[in-house]
Design an enzyme around this catalytic site. Structure first.
Site, short mmCIF file in Angstrom:
data_model
loop_
_atom_site.label_atom_id
_atom_site.label_comp_id
_atom_site.label_asym_id
_atom_site.label_seq_id
_atom_site.Cartn_x
_atom_site.Cartn_y
_atom_site.Cartn_z
N SER A 20 -0.67 7.56 -12.65
CA SER A 20 -1.96 7.54 -13.24
C SER A 20 -2.16 7.68 -14.68
CB SER A 20 -3.04 8.41 -12.32
OG SER A 20 -3.15 8.11 -10.98
N ARG A 24 -3.06 5.71 -18.29
CA ARG A 24 -4.07 6.08 -19.07
C ARG A 24 -3.40 6.19 -20.53
NH1 ARG A 24 -5.43 7.20 -13.98
NH2 ARG A 24 -7.68 7.34 -13.58
N GLY A 91 -4.13 -1.55 -8.89
CA GLY A 91 -5.59 -1.30 -8.82
C GLY A 91 -6.20 -0.47 -10.11
N SER A 164 -13.85 8.46 -6.28
CA SER A 164 -12.86 7.64 -6.83
C SER A 164 -12.62 7.65 -8.27
CB SER A 164 -13.32 5.88 -6.31
OG SER A 164 -12.42 5.14 -7.42
N ASP A 311 -3.62 9.49 -1.65
CA ASP A 311 -2.34 8.43 -1.65
C ASP A 311 -1.29 9.31 -0.82
OD1 ASP A 311 -3.73 6.75 -3.47
OD2 ASP A 311 -2.64 7.66 -5.46
C1 S3P Z 1 -5.81 6.21 -9.10
C2 S3P Z 1 -7.07 6.49 -8.34
C3 S3P Z 1 -7.03 6.58 -6.84
C4 S3P Z 1 -5.35 6.20 -6.25
C5 S3P Z 1 -4.53 5.35 -6.93
C6 S3P Z 1 -4.56 5.70 -8.36
C7 S3P Z 1 -6.00 6.34 -10.65
O1 S3P Z 1 -7.75 5.42 -6.42
O2 S3P Z 1 -5.39 6.03 -4.72
O3 S3P Z 1 -3.51 5.20 -6.41
O4 S3P Z 1 -5.27 6.26 -11.18
O5 S3P Z 1 -7.17 6.36 -11.07
P1 S3P Z 1 -9.30 5.57 -6.09
O6 S3P Z 1 -9.75 6.18 -7.54
O7 S3P Z 1 -9.88 4.12 -5.86
O8 S3P Z 1 -9.30 6.42 -5.04
#
Ligand code: S3P
Length: 424
Positions: A20, A24, A91, A164, A311
């Site tokens: 994450s 960023r 995602g 989220s 996660d």
């Molecule tokens: C993440 C947020 C989470 C997590 C993903 C990484 C992020 O998803 O499951 O692996 O980097 O912001 P959600 O925000 O959809 O819960």
């Protein structure tokens, strides 16, 4: 990959950088003036997708094994890519980038692999549209590919139905370009890396309870970022150390941000012996974790704890399968919207290994303590499913075969090598 029961795990390990935070760092570095230097960047497929997307929008990014340098072009410096952007399996890339693209003076198509094309995007389409964005699902199914045409954005106060960080971050990033303050209120606090890092780059971001707000048009300035080890990757070794008899593992430099560290709370509530050493706090808190084999017992995992370990629930399921008594997971319906449907996939594979597990709408009930036996695991394009069952194989009788060798590269390219190093 074929794995079998381990006698014990011993030694030290340093897990790769946080996924994450690595995403960023690239994104905010691209939007900053000047150069951002990132060390311990995660060279996983997901973060490489983010680098690729920003390179395609004119950002010069030097990637070496020691560090990456992002030569930012400021908040308004992105250029139109010549064709669709590809977020791969990520995602985070898809959703955060959608927030940024909603404000750019060009049209983009954003797509990804077969897994990403099944994941829900209504959750970002809706709030970004409320801000004035021109964003639509190309196939009309609320999934990627997304067509995003930049538009003038308004600040909104958005009450999200789900906790989220991807939704929150997409809105806050669009808010950098809005005509007034933008805020997001969540039902429970999700990971706050965006808030911490945007502030570090110079944005005016405030957090109060579960509400985060951002003011528009900041001047972001390039920074030096040392990415902590990913607790989501450490989770597999935490579990392995707790589950394999006679094990003792030291995991160095793990990020323990409280919005991410629910696995430590749960592992300790289950009776896990974990000691925090060398605790530091430089924006993102870190520690070395000493993990020793423990007899675990069942627990209940629910409510505000869920976003802090979302996660890690697949590997926590493996811990629960090996614990005495019952573990109940509730309020985790988000598991159905991850790289795979993690409720159905965990039930399918843990049952096949001999565990008594029942899926529910929003979680699972696991009757721990039945002996596990090896089987064939299809990870369903989900890196965390593959790594969770690699750990299960260490305590299962017979051989466990994981069919997709490469999927772990999404977040942990050398996972199997690191696991092998700890096996005595
Ligand atoms: C993440 C947020 C989470 C997590 C993903 C990484 C992020 O998803 O499951 O692996 O980097 O912001 P959600 O925000 O959809 O819960």
């Amino acid at each position: 990959m074929t794995l079998s029961k381990a006698t014990r795990l011993r030694g030290e390990i340093t897990v790769p950088g946080d996924k994450s935070i690595s995403h960023r760092a690239v994104m905010f570095g691209a939007l900053a003036d000047g150069t951002t230097e990132v060390t311990n960047f995660l060279q996983g497929a997901d973060c490489l997708s983010t680098i690729d997307c920003f390179r395609r929008m004119g950002i010069d990014i030097e990637n070496t094994p020691e560090r990456i340098l992002i030569h930012g072009r400021g908040l308004h410096g992105l250029k139109a890519p010549s064709s669709a952007l590809d977020a791969g399996n990520s995602g985070t890339t898809t959703r955060l980038l959608s927030g940024i693209l909603s404000a750019q003076p060009f049209v983009t198509t954003l797509t990804g692999d077969a897994s990403i094309q099944k994941r829900p995007m209504r959750r970002i389409i809706e709030p970004l549209s409320l801000m004035g964005a021109d964003i639509a699902s190309v196939n009309g199914n609320d999934c990627a590919p997304l067509r995003i045409a930049g538009a003038p954005l308004h600040g909104i106060s958005y009450r999200s139905r789900i906790a989220s960080a991807q939704v929150k971050s997409a809105i806050l990033l669009a808010g950098l370009y809005a005509d007034g303050v933008t805020s997001v209120t969540e039902p429970a606090l999700s990971r706050n890396h965006t808030e911490i890092m945007l502030r570090y780059f110079g944005a005016d971001v405030t957090s109060e309870g579960t509400t985060a707000s951002v003011l528009p048009e900041p001047t972001l300035t390039g920074q030096k970022i040392s990415v902590p080890g990913d607790i989501s990757s450490a989770a597999y070794f935490i579990a392995a150390g707790l589950l394999v008899p006679d094990s003792e593992i030291l995991i160095r430099n793990v990020g323990i941000n409280p919005t991410r560290s629910g696995i430590l709370t749960v592992a300790q509530a289950m009776g896990g012996d974990i000691t925090y050493l060398n605790v530091r706090d430089e924006g993102e808190p870190t520690a070395d974790l000493l993990v020793k084999y423990s007899q675990l017992h069942g627990t209940v995992i629910e409510g505000d704890l869920i976003p802090t370990l979302i996660d890690e629930l697949p590997i926590i399921n493996i811990m629960a399968a090996c614990a005495e008594g019952t573990t109940v997971v509730r309020n985790a319906e988000e598991l159905r919207a991850k790289e795979s449907n993690r409720i159905d996939v965990m039930v399918e594979h843990l049952s096949a290994m001999g565990c008594r597990i029942t899926g529910t709408d929003d979680g699972m009930v696991i009757e721990g303590g039945s002996p596990l036996h090896g089987t064939v695991i299809d990870p369903h394009m989900d890196h965390r499913i593959a790594m969770s069952f690699a750990v299960a194989s260490l305590v299962a009788e017979g051989e466990t075969k994981i069919t997709d060798n490469d999927i772990v590269a999404v977040s942990y390219p050398h996972f199997y090598d690191d696991l092998q190093k700890l096996t005595c």
